[in-house]
Design a protein around this motif. Structure first.
Motif, mmCIF file in Angstrom:
data_model
loop_
_atom_site.group_PDB
_atom_site.id
_atom_site.type_symbol
_atom_site.label_atom_id
_atom_site.label_comp_id
_atom_site.label_asym_id
_atom_site.label_seq_id
_atom_site.Cartn_x
_atom_site.Cartn_y
_atom_site.Cartn_z
ATOM 1 N N PHE A 112 40.352 30.649 -20.562
ATOM 2 C CA PHE A 112 39.980 29.633 -21.794
ATOM 3 C C PHE A 112 40.320 30.620 -22.481
ATOM 4 C CE2 PHE A 112 37.728 28.371 -25.628
ATOM 5 C CZ PHE A 112 37.833 26.926 -24.521
ATOM 6 N N VAL A 113 40.209 31.635 -23.665
ATOM 7 C CA VAL A 113 40.894 31.903 -24.997
ATOM 8 C C VAL A 113 42.575 31.440 -24.484
ATOM 9 C CG1 VAL A 113 41.778 34.259 -26.363
ATOM 10 C CG2 VAL A 113 39.292 33.520 -25.255
ATOM 11 N N ALA A 114 42.927 32.048 -23.536
ATOM 12 C CA ALA A 114 44.726 32.477 -23.006
ATOM 13 C C ALA A 114 44.588 30.554 -23.642
ATOM 14 C CB ALA A 114 44.748 33.028 -21.867
ATOM 15 N N GLY A 115 44.093 29.656 -22.285
ATOM 16 C CA GLY A 115 44.664 28.430 -22.717
ATOM 17 C C GLY A 115 44.456 27.829 -23.890
ATOM 18 N N ALA A 116 43.660 28.278 -24.908
ATOM 19 C CA ALA A 116 43.321 27.907 -26.508
ATOM 20 C C ALA A 116 44.377 28.328 -27.043
ATOM 21 C CB ALA A 116 41.900 28.353 -27.155
ATOM 22 N N VAL A 117 44.806 29.395 -26.643
ATOM 23 C CA VAL A 117 46.324 29.984 -27.692
ATOM 24 C C VAL A 117 47.150 29.107 -27.627
ATOM 25 C CG1 VAL A 117 47.446 32.020 -28.095
ATOM 26 C CG2 VAL A 117 45.090 32.292 -27.810
ATOM 27 N N VAL A 118 47.693 28.843 -25.911
ATOM 28 C CA VAL A 118 48.898 28.368 -25.890
ATOM 29 C C VAL A 118 48.942 26.840 -25.968
ATOM 30 C CG1 VAL A 118 50.278 27.857 -23.757
ATOM 31 C CG2 VAL A 118 49.062 29.434 -23.692
ATOM 32 N N ALA A 119 47.732 26.672 -25.782
ATOM 33 C CA ALA A 119 47.468 24.331 -26.769
ATOM 34 C C ALA A 119 47.665 25.204 -27.937
ATOM 35 C CB ALA A 119 46.596 24.447 -25.596
ATOM 36 N N PHE A 120 47.277 25.341 -28.110
ATOM 37 C CA PHE A 120 47.019 25.602 -30.494
ATOM 38 C C PHE A 120 48.308 24.475 -30.478
ATOM 39 C CE2 PHE A 120 48.771 26.352 -34.560
ATOM 40 C CZ PHE A 120 47.311 26.344 -35.319
ATOM 41 N N PRO A 121 49.491 24.405 -30.637
ATOM 42 C CA PRO A 121 50.837 23.752 -30.896
ATOM 43 C C PRO A 121 49.761 22.459 -30.662
ATOM 44 C CG PRO A 121 51.829 25.236 -30.070
ATOM 45 C CD PRO A 121 50.107 25.647 -29.879
ATOM 46 N N TYR A 122 49.945 21.842 -29.374
ATOM 47 C CA TYR A 122 49.157 20.465 -29.332
ATOM 48 C C TYR A 122 48.120 19.992 -29.436
ATOM 49 C CZ TYR A 122 47.745 17.033 -26.233
ATOM 50 O OH TYR A 122 47.129 15.593 -25.599
ATOM 51 N N ILE A 123 46.979 21.056 -30.026
ATOM 52 C CA ILE A 123 45.853 20.824 -30.632
ATOM 53 C C ILE A 123 46.169 20.274 -31.954
ATOM 54 C CG2 ILE A 123 43.936 21.835 -31.229
ATOM 55 C CD1 ILE A 123 43.163 23.463 -29.483
ATOM 56 N N PHE A 124 47.402 21.325 -32.600
ATOM 57 C CA PHE A 124 47.158 20.816 -33.810
ATOM 58 C C PHE A 124 47.696 19.753 -34.386
ATOM 59 C CE2 PHE A 124 49.371 21.383 -38.020
ATOM 60 C CZ PHE A 124 48.971 21.127 -38.923
ATOM 61 N N TRP A 125 49.205 19.353 -32.808
ATOM 62 C CA TRP A 125 49.489 17.705 -32.917
ATOM 63 C C TRP A 125 48.401 16.888 -32.791
ATOM 64 C CZ3 TRP A 125 49.960 14.628 -28.591
ATOM 65 C CH2 TRP A 125 51.069 13.357 -28.551
ATOM 66 N N GLU A 126 47.285 16.596 -32.018
ATOM 67 C CA GLU A 126 46.504 15.367 -31.729
ATOM 68 C C GLU A 126 45.878 15.922 -33.287
ATOM 69 O OE1 GLU A 126 45.434 13.489 -30.022
ATOM 70 O OE2 GLU A 126 46.854 14.583 -27.478
ATOM 71 N N PHE A 127 45.192 16.993 -34.134
ATOM 72 C CA PHE A 127 44.956 16.934 -35.443
ATOM 73 C C PHE A 127 44.970 15.729 -35.844
ATOM 74 C CE2 PHE A 127 44.287 18.734 -39.306
ATOM 75 C CZ PHE A 127 43.188 18.812 -39.895
ATOM 76 N N TRP A 128 46.679 16.014 -36.351
ATOM 77 C CA TRP A 128 47.728 15.547 -37.440
ATOM 78 C C TRP A 128 47.303 14.527 -36.939
ATOM 79 C CZ3 TRP A 128 50.027 16.234 -41.459
ATOM 80 C CH2 TRP A 128 51.007 15.130 -41.930
ATOM 81 N N ARG A 129 47.734 13.900 -35.412
ATOM 82 C CA ARG A 129 47.928 12.459 -35.305
ATOM 83 C C ARG A 129 46.241 11.681 -35.822
ATOM 84 N NH1 ARG A 129 47.868 11.196 -29.019
ATOM 85 N NH2 ARG A 129 47.684 9.299 -29.333
ATOM 86 N N PHE A 130 45.566 12.347 -35.453
ATOM 87 C CA PHE A 130 44.081 11.645 -36.647
ATOM 88 C C PHE A 130 44.054 11.153 -37.790
ATOM 89 C CE2 PHE A 130 39.719 12.544 -38.201
ATOM 90 C CZ PHE A 130 39.563 11.132 -37.264
ATOM 91 N N VAL A 131 44.591 12.497 -38.176
ATOM 92 C CA VAL A 131 44.720 12.680 -39.879
ATOM 93 C C VAL A 131 46.425 11.684 -40.723
ATOM 94 C CG1 VAL A 131 45.370 14.213 -41.831
ATOM 95 C CG2 VAL A 131 43.617 14.839 -40.000
ATOM 96 N N ARG A 132 46.885 11.747 -39.673
ATOM 97 C CA ARG A 132 48.049 11.044 -40.357
ATOM 98 C C ARG A 132 47.689 9.518 -40.505
ATOM 99 N NH1 ARG A 132 53.356 8.950 -37.486
ATOM 100 N NH2 ARG A 132 54.712 9.128 -39.289
ATOM 101 N N PRO A 133 47.096 9.006 -39.904
ATOM 102 C CA PRO A 133 47.310 7.447 -40.676
ATOM 103 C C PRO A 133 46.179 6.888 -41.678
ATOM 104 C CG PRO A 133 46.556 7.519 -38.238
ATOM 105 C CD PRO A 133 46.437 8.670 -38.949
ATOM 106 N N ALA A 134 45.275 7.859 -41.815
ATOM 107 C CA ALA A 134 44.824 8.422 -43.594
ATOM 108 C C ALA A 134 45.712 8.681 -44.645
ATOM 109 C CB ALA A 134 43.636 8.849 -43.738
#
Length: 271
Positions: free
Chosen positions: A100-122
């Motif tokens: 699970f930790v390895a998955g979260a580390v590797v997925a970090f760029p995608y997680i931040f991209w999803e966060f950015w997509r949520f914040v960007r419209p504001a």
């Protein structure tokens, strides 16, 4: 200059949008975690056990320097550590947790991209323009912190902690869970610490910090850097300095970023 129409959604609509961003991020983490679970030999034998092995890149490099400089003390981790598991379900539980930790580390760029997509419209259009490359910069800094900690701090920590003895009569037979937790905490802490310029950027954008403030508390930041280095590294001076120096450099980079943010803000006010 108005914000995106998505910013006019109701509170419940925002929650629904956030929920789907979280669901997609979690799904990617789980997919990568399953892959890490399947390829356990690579994850454990190659990646996690790597810093403790004599043939690890950093260990071989230090031994090469030791022979070139005639300083045998630089040759580290040449004796393979002995590990043990003391719990019936210990290895299986550790396998799931590491996957699970390895998955979260590797997925970090995608997680931040999803966060950015949520914040960007504001954000306003000029804020979006000035924040271009945020996902790339954040992911790059996180990856640099991970690699720096894994290839430099982790081997030194294994060498110091794994070989430290209070008495020759006490043999080090290390609990495998303790070893994995130590490596994971060092590596993840390095990734988070390398995000310091990003934190300073957003704080300066919000007006919470300024260049004079950052310069005024530069000495305090150095003391905090040494304190953080002492927390995430073993209590030897070399490892602490190796962690502290990048933090100080990143703090100075943050000051430069804050200068650019303030300059852009002044130009916008004049315009």
């Amino acid at each position: 200059m108005s914000k995106s129409n998505n910013s006019e959604m109701s509170f419940l609509d925002h929650l629904e949008e956030l929920r789907w961003h979280i669901v997609r991020s979690f799904a990617v983490v789980m997919i990568l975690a399953v892959l890490a679970f399947i390829f356990k030999s690579f994850v454990f034998d190659t990646v996690i056990m790597g810093p403790s092995r004599p043939d690890f890149f950093t260990n071989r490099l230090f031994c090469l320097l030791a022979s070139r400089l005639d300083m045998p003390a630089l040759c580290i981790n040449q004796d393979q550590l002995a590990f043990q598991n003391i719990s019936m379900s210990g290895q299986f539980t550790m396998h799931i947790w590491v996957a699970f930790v390895a998955g979260a580390v590797v997925a970090f760029p995608y997680i931040f991209w999803e966060f950015w997509r949520f914040v960007r419209p504001a954000l306003y259009e000029n804020e979006i323009k000035h924040s271009r490359g945020a996902v790339f910069a954040t992911s790059m800094l996180f990856s640099m912190g991970i690699l720096f900690s894994y290839y430099l701090i982790a081997p030194l920590s294994v060498y110091f902690l794994g070989g430290y003895q209070v008495s020759p009569n006490v043999e080090n037979i290390i609990n495998f869970g303790s070893y994995v937790s130590t490596i994971a905490s060092i590596v993840l802490a390095g990734g988070v610490m390398f995000e310091l310029p990003v934190f300073i950027y957003f704080l300066s954008k919000a007006g919470l910090v300024s260049v004079p403030f950052l310069k005024k508390y530069r000495r305090h930041a150095i003391v905090v850097s040494f304190a953080l280095a002492a927390v995430i590294t073993p209590p030897d001076v070399i490892s602490q300095i190796m962690v502290c120096l990048p933090l100080i450099v990143l703090y100075e980079v943050g000051i430069v970023i804050a200068k650019r943010v303030e300059k852009k803000r002044e130009n916008e006010e004049v315009a």
